[in-house]
Design an enzyme around this catalytic site. Sequence first.
Site, mmCIF file in Angstrom:
data_model
loop_
_atom_site.group_PDB
_atom_site.id
_atom_site.type_symbol
_atom_site.label_atom_id
_atom_site.label_comp_id
_atom_site.label_asym_id
_atom_site.label_seq_id
_atom_site.Cartn_x
_atom_site.Cartn_y
_atom_site.Cartn_z
ATOM 1 N N SER A 369 0.821 -1.204 0.000
ATOM 2 C CA SER A 369 0.000 0.000 0.000
ATOM 3 C C SER A 369 0.860 1.261 0.000
ATOM 4 O O SER A 369 0.588 2.213 -0.749
ATOM 5 C CB SER A 369 -0.930 -0.004 1.220
ATOM 6 O OG SER A 369 -1.685 1.184 1.290
ATOM 7 N N TRP A 372 2.740 1.638 -3.335
ATOM 8 C CA TRP A 372 1.795 1.960 -4.399
ATOM 9 C C TRP A 372 1.448 3.440 -4.373
ATOM 10 O O TRP A 372 1.344 4.082 -5.429
ATOM 11 C CB TRP A 372 0.534 1.106 -4.227
ATOM 12 C CG TRP A 372 -0.525 1.363 -5.251
ATOM 13 C CD1 TRP A 372 -0.576 0.890 -6.535
ATOM 14 C CD2 TRP A 372 -1.707 2.163 -5.080
ATOM 15 N NE1 TRP A 372 -1.719 1.344 -7.175
ATOM 16 C CE2 TRP A 372 -2.430 2.136 -6.294
ATOM 17 C CE3 TRP A 372 -2.227 2.894 -4.017
ATOM 18 C CZ2 TRP A 372 -3.634 2.799 -6.471
ATOM 19 C CZ3 TRP A 372 -3.427 3.570 -4.188
ATOM 20 C CH2 TRP A 372 -4.112 3.516 -5.400
ATOM 21 N N HIS A 373 1.292 4.010 -3.183
ATOM 22 C CA HIS A 373 0.972 5.436 -3.081
ATOM 23 C C HIS A 373 2.157 6.308 -3.479
ATOM 24 O O HIS A 373 1.972 7.359 -4.096
ATOM 25 C CB HIS A 373 0.542 5.786 -1.648
ATOM 26 C CG HIS A 373 -0.884 5.455 -1.345
ATOM 27 N ND1 HIS A 373 -1.263 4.214 -0.875
ATOM 28 C CD2 HIS A 373 -2.015 6.188 -1.459
ATOM 29 C CE1 HIS A 373 -2.580 4.201 -0.694
ATOM 30 N NE2 HIS A 373 -3.059 5.378 -1.048
ATOM 31 N N GLY A 374 3.359 5.903 -3.102
ATOM 32 C CA GLY A 374 4.533 6.698 -3.424
ATOM 33 C C GLY A 374 5.607 6.556 -2.375
ATOM 34 O O GLY A 374 5.462 5.781 -1.415
#
Length: 575
Positions: A369, A372-374
């Site tokens: 997670s 995936w966001h950065g």
Amino acid sequence: MFWDPLFDSISELTGAGADQCKLIAALIVSFPLASIYVVIPANRPNVAHWFSVITTGFFLWPLLGLGKGMLQLLAISMATYTIVASVRGPKMPWIAFFFVMGCMTITHVLRALGHVSVDRVEISGPQMVLVMKLSTFAWNVHDGRRKIDDLDESQKATRLTKLPNPLAFLGYCFFFPSVLVGPSFEYATYEKLVDKTIYHVAPPPGAPASTDKRKRRTPKGRRRVAYLHLSLGLVFLAFYAVMGERGSYERIVGPEWPTWSHLTHFGFVQFCGLCARTKYYAVWSLSEGACILTGIGFNGYGPHTGRTRWNRVRNIDIAGIEGAESFKQLFDSWNCRTNVWLRDCVYKRLVKPGKKPGATQSMATFITSAFWHGLAPGYYLAFVTAGMVQYVGRQLRRLVRPYFLPADDPAAAAKLPKWHSQPLAKKTYDIVGWFLVQVNLNYLVAPFLLLEFKPSIKAWHRMHWYTHVLIAVFLISMRAGLRKWLRSGLKPRREKKVTTQPIPELKLSPPTPDEARQPKGDVDGPDHDVEWVKYDLNTHALEEGEALDIDGGLMDEVLTNLETRPGTPHAKKNE
């Protein structure tokens, strides 16, 4: 392009960037295009596939100026298709998963090295949506190669026993209403949309018959719900355009903050949180509305009223967020399709048959997670803190909430004060819970929006670390004996509940339904058309199981070990 002066003028008028104005324009244009897409015949699937690919190409290349990004997404898609088609065995979906996540991480690294502003529209947003689609596709194909007895119900419904042709695959990857900001969904859903079998769901027995005698291509209600989302999106967009700059978290770390009073500080933090959410409400409402207009949002009929439901690809439940009385309800209502992806493609896939998920699954889900966001530190600060507050909320629900519920003894329950046929104590608990959820949410999202470490810490420091203080006080109190005291008060209630229950008789025939427990009134939809707005805003997004914890349950395990003494019976009982 020739339209750039127009968007520059809109940018000056609204204060938003020109590329952001183009993004909103693409989402709005998706509505009339969706009205065309929905009438493409089922016997012309290639037309539907090309329609999405060409439309997405226009959005990314001439409109947003992301031509290189478009080629990048195309290359990643075809490489994943090659992996799925050529690799056999259980490692295939993991190879595809690490490939798309690796590409996503490279994009985030390049964005960080280039100091790209978070407000700039670039290819990482569409790539994040594509990562979910591609990894889900790989797992769906893998499930189609497994024995059906080894799959759960959701895997059986989405498994692919036949690899689609490349054009159909690209039509799925570049489905135009969702390509820019989501939502993601499984290939099986897209395939049902293209061949129109998504509507082949019979109304429940006893449901009111439709009064519309015309032959309908799609079930009733599609336009109404779609344009409701369009209206909501535009309203939230207008609010953010007017108030977004005034309610920016940047002002918390600005020079004017020390001149304000403590009460103004607290109120402004709540205002910032509301303004930040409206941006996401706007783009996700627009995207979901366009998806619904294509027909892909159809999710059957309500079991009691027979009313159509359009929440198959719902990504956000606005009423659930703003009215959340617990952190579980809050996080279940936010970015729902990402929760589904993490649950189905990471969390469940790491659990061995016959085993329960543990620290490994939680850690892997959290890392996925976050990456995936950065790579910005603010994401990790926000996720870890969110996991903490979710843990505290779960403990409050388990140990404190029962004290505010009606007593099992009818005589004692009759003495409780009433407020609209609901115990006043429970209503008070819900109101306090809603207040705590909102104020702590508006605190913990500050790093998520500020992104950098120093501004995030500075913002929390200027907010006096109030959420972290509450978490620390809770953990210290529970370890000092509050947990034991709360449990001791609940024990008599549970024992009394057990002893007062009648011993069931052995019956071979099904029991007679208890009419008092049967759902009444507006259960899955209204009985009158005047209530349709309420219904369409409150249908639940997730139909299959619960959404995953925002941190994959990682902080539950960490804080449990901090709060209790590992190895003791008390600690084991808490697990």
